[in-house]
Design a protein around this motif. Structure first.
Motif, PDB file in Angstrom:
ATOM      1  N   SER A  50     -14.046  31.362 -37.327  1.00  0.00           N
ATOM      2  CA  SER A  50     -12.958  30.240 -36.770  1.00  0.00           C
ATOM      3  C   SER A  50     -13.973  29.321 -36.009  1.00  0.00           C
ATOM      4  O   SER A  50     -13.673  27.996 -35.748  1.00  0.00           O
ATOM      5  CB  SER A  50     -11.910  30.894 -35.921  1.00  0.00           C
ATOM      6  OG  SER A  50     -12.300  31.556 -34.872  1.00  0.00           O
ATOM      7  N   THR A  51     -14.948  29.963 -35.250  1.00  0.00           N
ATOM      8  CA  THR A  51     -15.792  29.092 -34.424  1.00  0.00           C
ATOM      9  C   THR A  51     -16.712  27.944 -35.431  1.00  0.00           C
ATOM     10  O   THR A  51     -16.708  27.075 -35.037  1.00  0.00           O
ATOM     11  CB  THR A  51     -16.855  30.154 -33.769  1.00  0.00           C
ATOM     12  OG1 THR A  51     -16.044  30.864 -32.753  1.00  0.00           O
ATOM     13  CG2 THR A  51     -17.718  29.196 -32.947  1.00  0.00           C
ATOM     14  N   GLY A  52     -17.110  28.632 -36.443  1.00  0.00           N
ATOM     15  CA  GLY A  52     -17.745  27.721 -37.494  1.00  0.00           C
ATOM     16  C   GLY A  52     -16.826  26.516 -37.833  1.00  0.00           C
ATOM     17  O   GLY A  52     -17.427  25.404 -38.011  1.00  0.00           O
ATOM     18  N   THR A  53     -15.535  27.087 -38.243  1.00  0.00           N
ATOM     19  CA  THR A  53     -14.755  26.018 -38.568  1.00  0.00           C
ATOM     20  C   THR A  53     -14.706  24.785 -37.475  1.00  0.00           C
ATOM     21  O   THR A  53     -14.452  23.715 -37.855  1.00  0.00           O
ATOM     22  CB  THR A  53     -13.416  26.660 -39.165  1.00  0.00           C
ATOM     23  OG1 THR A  53     -13.531  27.480 -39.919  1.00  0.00           O
ATOM     24  CG2 THR A  53     -12.465  25.502 -39.302  1.00  0.00           C
ATOM     25  N   HIS A  54     -14.530  25.341 -36.473  1.00  0.00           N
ATOM     26  CA  HIS A  54     -14.334  24.398 -35.100  1.00  0.00           C
ATOM     27  C   HIS A  54     -15.609  23.515 -35.152  1.00  0.00           C
ATOM     28  O   HIS A  54     -15.348  22.230 -34.814  1.00  0.00           O
ATOM     29  CB  HIS A  54     -14.110  25.119 -33.974  1.00  0.00           C
ATOM     30  CG  HIS A  54     -14.405  24.209 -32.684  1.00  0.00           C
ATOM     31  ND1 HIS A  54     -13.373  23.325 -32.235  1.00  0.00           N
ATOM     32  CD2 HIS A  54     -15.258  24.196 -32.007  1.00  0.00           C
ATOM     33  CE1 HIS A  54     -13.688  22.849 -31.106  1.00  0.00           C
ATOM     34  NE2 HIS A  54     -14.881  23.140 -30.787  1.00  0.00           N
ATOM     35  N   HIS A  55     -16.930  24.276 -35.426  1.00  0.00           N
ATOM     36  CA  HIS A  55     -18.161  23.003 -35.193  1.00  0.00           C
ATOM     37  C   HIS A  55     -17.969  22.283 -36.437  1.00  0.00           C
ATOM     38  O   HIS A  55     -18.281  21.211 -36.130  1.00  0.00           O
ATOM     39  CB  HIS A  55     -19.137  24.155 -35.308  1.00  0.00           C
ATOM     40  CG  HIS A  55     -19.599  24.909 -34.271  1.00  0.00           C
ATOM     41  ND1 HIS A  55     -19.968  24.216 -32.867  1.00  0.00           N
ATOM     42  CD2 HIS A  55     -19.476  26.168 -34.015  1.00  0.00           C
ATOM     43  CE1 HIS A  55     -20.172  25.230 -31.991  1.00  0.00           C
ATOM     44  NE2 HIS A  55     -19.990  26.561 -32.617  1.00  0.00           N
ATOM     45  N   PHE A  56     -17.551  22.562 -37.571  1.00  0.00           N
ATOM     46  CA  PHE A  56     -17.533  21.707 -38.655  1.00  0.00           C
ATOM     47  C   PHE A  56     -16.689  20.565 -38.629  1.00  0.00           C
ATOM     48  O   PHE A  56     -16.891  19.305 -38.788  1.00  0.00           O
ATOM     49  CB  PHE A  56     -17.186  22.206 -40.127  1.00  0.00           C
ATOM     50  CG  PHE A  56     -18.137  23.049 -40.591  1.00  0.00           C
ATOM     51  CD1 PHE A  56     -19.265  22.192 -41.292  1.00  0.00           C
ATOM     52  CD2 PHE A  56     -18.225  24.393 -40.837  1.00  0.00           C
ATOM     53  CE1 PHE A  56     -20.495  22.728 -42.053  1.00  0.00           C
ATOM     54  CE2 PHE A  56     -19.335  24.857 -41.465  1.00  0.00           C
ATOM     55  CZ  PHE A  56     -20.359  24.194 -41.805  1.00  0.00           C
ATOM     56  N   ARG A  57     -15.241  20.862 -37.598  1.00  0.00           N
ATOM     57  CA  ARG A  57     -14.429  19.912 -37.299  1.00  0.00           C
ATOM     58  C   ARG A  57     -15.083  18.700 -36.239  1.00  0.00           C
ATOM     59  O   ARG A  57     -14.750  17.653 -36.458  1.00  0.00           O
ATOM     60  CB  ARG A  57     -13.104  20.419 -36.776  1.00  0.00           C
ATOM     61  CG  ARG A  57     -12.150  19.595 -36.637  1.00  0.00           C
ATOM     62  CD  ARG A  57     -11.015  19.952 -36.072  1.00  0.00           C
ATOM     63  NE  ARG A  57     -10.934  21.215 -35.088  1.00  0.00           N
ATOM     64  CZ  ARG A  57     -10.444  21.564 -34.008  1.00  0.00           C
ATOM     65  NH1 ARG A  57      -9.714  20.822 -33.559  1.00  0.00           N
ATOM     66  NH2 ARG A  57     -10.635  22.533 -33.249  1.00  0.00           N
ATOM     67  N   ALA A  72     -21.743  24.048 -49.468  1.00  0.00           N
ATOM     68  CA  ALA A  72     -20.296  24.326 -48.983  1.00  0.00           C
ATOM     69  C   ALA A  72     -20.160  25.134 -47.737  1.00  0.00           C
ATOM     70  O   ALA A  72     -21.303  25.736 -47.207  1.00  0.00           O
ATOM     71  CB  ALA A  72     -19.807  25.498 -50.159  1.00  0.00           C
ATOM     72  N   CYS A  73     -19.130  25.032 -47.314  1.00  0.00           N
ATOM     73  CA  CYS A  73     -18.676  25.823 -45.811  1.00  0.00           C
ATOM     74  C   CYS A  73     -19.189  27.011 -45.947  1.00  0.00           C
ATOM     75  O   CYS A  73     -19.624  27.614 -44.919  1.00  0.00           O
ATOM     76  CB  CYS A  73     -17.508  25.355 -45.300  1.00  0.00           C
ATOM     77  SG  CYS A  73     -17.049  23.706 -44.999  1.00  0.00           S
TER      78      CYS A  73
END
Length: 68
Positions: free
Chosen positions: A13-20, A2-3
């Motif tokens: 927010s940086t982690g979310t960007h990397h996943f995207r 899971a994320c």
């Protein structure tokens, strides 16, 4: 995984960007299990990117050994 279970040293927010970016590049696939967003490498990862996973793991191991 899971994320939310990854141990990041960056902001959420940086982690979310990397996943995207990984998802858009076709490296990972994301899907929901209940309310959790799960991540997996694409099924043909080694065929599509030969040697990349081994190189990433080796670099992570070398960095861990260097900082230990």
């Amino acid at each position: 995984m899971a994320c939310g279970t990854f141990d990041f040293t960056v902001s959420r927010s940086t982690g979310t960007h990397h996943f995207r970016v990984l998802r858009q590049a076709g490296i990972i696939r994301q899907y929901y299990v209940g309310t959790s967003k799960m991540n997996t490498l694409r099924d043909d990862f080694d065929a599509a990117f030969p040697g990349l996973l081994a190189a990433v793991v080796a670099a992570a191991d070398a960095e861990a050994a260097r900082t230990a």
